[in-house]
Design an enzyme around this catalytic site. Structure first.
Site, PDB file in Angstrom:
ATOM      1  N   TRP A  26     -28.282  79.633   3.092  1.00  0.00           N
ATOM      2  CA  TRP A  26     -27.911  80.785   3.916  1.00  0.00           C
ATOM      3  C   TRP A  26     -28.517  82.015   3.271  1.00  0.00           C
ATOM      4  CZ3 TRP A  26     -24.012  77.486   1.906  1.00  0.00           C
ATOM      5  CH2 TRP A  26     -23.547  77.856   0.640  1.00  0.00           C
TER       6      TRP A  26
ATOM      7  N   ARG B 132     -28.487  78.502  -6.674  1.00  0.00           N
ATOM      8  CA  ARG B 132     -28.552  77.110  -7.117  1.00  0.00           C
ATOM      9  C   ARG B 132     -27.229  76.446  -7.467  1.00  0.00           C
ATOM     10  NH1 ARG B 132     -32.837  77.157 -11.729  1.00  0.00           N
ATOM     11  NH2 ARG B 132     -32.736  79.435 -11.675  1.00  0.00           N
TER      12      ARG B 132
ATOM     13  N   CYS C  62     -34.540  80.894  -7.447  1.00  0.00           N
ATOM     14  CA  CYS C  62     -33.381  80.867  -6.540  1.00  0.00           C
ATOM     15  C   CYS C  62     -32.079  81.213  -7.256  1.00  0.00           C
ATOM     16  CB  CYS C  62     -33.277  79.489  -5.885  1.00  0.00           C
ATOM     17  SG  CYS C  62     -31.838  79.310  -4.815  1.00  0.00           S
TER      18      CYS C  62
ATOM     19  N   GLU D 272     -32.078  90.034   1.143  1.00  0.00           N
ATOM     20  CA  GLU D 272     -33.338  89.478   1.660  1.00  0.00           C
ATOM     21  C   GLU D 272     -33.715  90.145   2.976  1.00  0.00           C
ATOM     22  OE1 GLU D 272     -31.786  85.146   1.235  1.00  0.00           O
ATOM     23  OE2 GLU D 272     -33.947  85.069   0.898  1.00  0.00           O
TER      24      GLU D 272
HETATM   25  N1  ARG Z   1     -36.536  85.685   1.655  1.00  0.00           N
HETATM   26  C1  ARG Z   1     -36.793  84.878   2.814  1.00  0.00           C
HETATM   27  C2  ARG Z   1     -36.477  85.681   4.069  1.00  0.00           C
HETATM   28  O1  ARG Z   1     -36.025  86.780   3.979  1.00  0.00           O
HETATM   29  C3  ARG Z   1     -35.985  83.592   2.803  1.00  0.00           C
HETATM   30  C4  ARG Z   1     -36.103  82.752   1.541  1.00  0.00           C
HETATM   31  C5  ARG Z   1     -35.011  81.737   1.388  1.00  0.00           C
HETATM   32  N2  ARG Z   1     -33.723  82.363   1.308  1.00  0.00           N
HETATM   33  C6  ARG Z   1     -32.552  81.725   1.222  1.00  0.00           C
HETATM   34  N3  ARG Z   1     -31.479  82.430   1.183  1.00  0.00           N
HETATM   35  N4  ARG Z   1     -32.483  80.399   1.187  1.00  0.00           N
HETATM   36  O2  ARG Z   1     -36.625  85.248   5.179  1.00  0.00           O
END
Ligand code: ARG
Length: 363
Positions: A239, A71, A68, A244
């Site tokens: 968030w 953090r 992560c 991602e």
């Molecule tokens: N990578 C995942 C997604 O695209 C989420 C993982 C957690 N991500 C976060 N920013 N807390 O759905």
């Protein structure tokens, strides 16, 4: 031979020593608590965390999450203690509350809801979903509709009687399983779910893609391990970082695979790799995700800011004399990794507990 109770006692002691020290509690309190916990373990084979231990344990678990990049904010996690929820509808109520609280009309709050710990196969609560909010995926004769990552879970939902509308963005229902009972399926009402239409600030035609994404990623299939106790249902969220969605969920060839479509809209020449059409489409897709979340007033972080925040986290850990651990392969962002300091450094990928772990898929 080391028995399970010996192992549990060791893990409990190790954890309690860290927590009581970090929370600045007097030694006498730790000693009393250790005696109490040892007795509970001797009598029942388990022990119960106090709320304070649970709360700080969940925060440390985030701090120890090597993959992560977010953090820095570990200590601001809101922890809901739902260990008393027994029946599926009580669990559902807590999950609805989690979604509403964490979503907070767009000003997303890092949140975890912790249900009762697992005491073996026959005494174990599981949420089958990977995330509380995620899109279904269907294999059809005309190809895949929706999120290919959800095909198996979608099939399980259908086995339990659910039928999706068949769009690319059908919210999956929740599947909750108590012990060895049959899993139960619940649909989430639309008003609980914040979704953001993905639009581009200046590329004509981008909006014709009719893409959207949900605002809050709430991981619900990992086990939280604190002091030897296994919380098999403990959904948590932060968030999003824009990559991602823009560089993985919407871009991977085995997910929504949108780069060819975005490149066409941009009139890029796709006949040769050398035009870097994939890279150019990728950047604009990420621009669109950031623009859309910001326009909608929903929390999101770009990967440059996230890397800076991670640098602060590294400094904080050094100041606190804690060893920094990390998984470089996950920490580098999938867009322009070498523009961040993370790329040019190495991290020790050592597993420290408390932590969040993958667990066996229940279906
Ligand atoms: N990578 C995942 C997604 O695209 C989420 C993982 C957690 N991500 C976060 N920013 N807390 O759905």
């Amino acid at each position: 031979m080391v028995t399970n109770t010996e192992q549990l006692e060791r893990e409990a002691i190790e954890f309690l020593e860290i927590v009581y020290q970090e929370l600045g509690k007097p030694n006498a309190e730790l000693e009393t608590r250790l005696q109490d916990v040892k007795m509970q373990i001797a009598e029942t084979g388990y022990y119960d965390h106090t709320f304070e231990e649970l709360e700080h344990g969940a925060k440390i678990a985030w701090r120890n999450s090597n993959k992560c990049i977010g953090r820095l904010f570990w200590n601001s996690l809101t922890v809901f203690d739902e260990r008393k929820a027994e029946k599926e509808d009580e669990v559902l109520k807590a999950l609805r509350h989690h979604i509403t609280f964490a979503t907070n009309s767009g000003k997303i709050r890092p949140t975890i809801t912790i249900f009762k710990p697992s005491r073996g196969k026959k005494d174990c609560l599981r949420i089958w979903n990977h995330q509380l909010i995620r899109y279904a995926g269907y294999e059809t004769e005309h190809g895949i509709i929706g999120d290919p990552a959800s095909i198996d879970l979608t099939r399980e939902c259908e086995k339990l009687g659910w039928r999706g509308e068949g769009t690319h963005f059908d919210i999956l229902p929740l599947i909750i399983q108590r012990n060895d009972h049959n899993p139960k399926l619940f649909s989430l009402e639309k008003e609980y779910i914040l979704e953001i239409p993905i639009t581009h600030p200046d590329i004509e035609g981008f909006n014709d893609l009719h893409v959207k994404w949900y605002g809050v990623p709430i991981i619900s299939d990992m086990v939280l391990e604190i002091g030897g106790i296994l919380y098999s249902a403990a959904p948590f969220n932060g968030w999003y970082m824009e990559t991602e969605i823009g560089a993985r969920n919407l871009a991977d060839t085995f997910r929504y695979n949108l780069l060819p479509k975005v490149a066409s809209i941009m009139n890029l020449d796709k006949r040769t790799h050398a035009t870097l059409w994939k890279d150019r489409a990728l950047v604009e897709l990420n621009v669109a995700v950031l623009h859309s979340f910001k326009t909608a007033g929903v929390s999101i972080v770009d990967h440059h800011t996230a890397a800076q925040q991670f640098k602060l986290f590294e400094q904080n850990e050094r100041t606190s004399s804690r060893e920094l651990t990390g998984d470089w392969t996950w920490l580098i962002p999938p867009v322009s990794p070498a523009t961040t300091h993370i790329f040019h450094q190495s991290y020790k990928n050592k597993v420290v507990k408390p932590n969040y772990f993958y667990q066996k898929c229940p279906y």
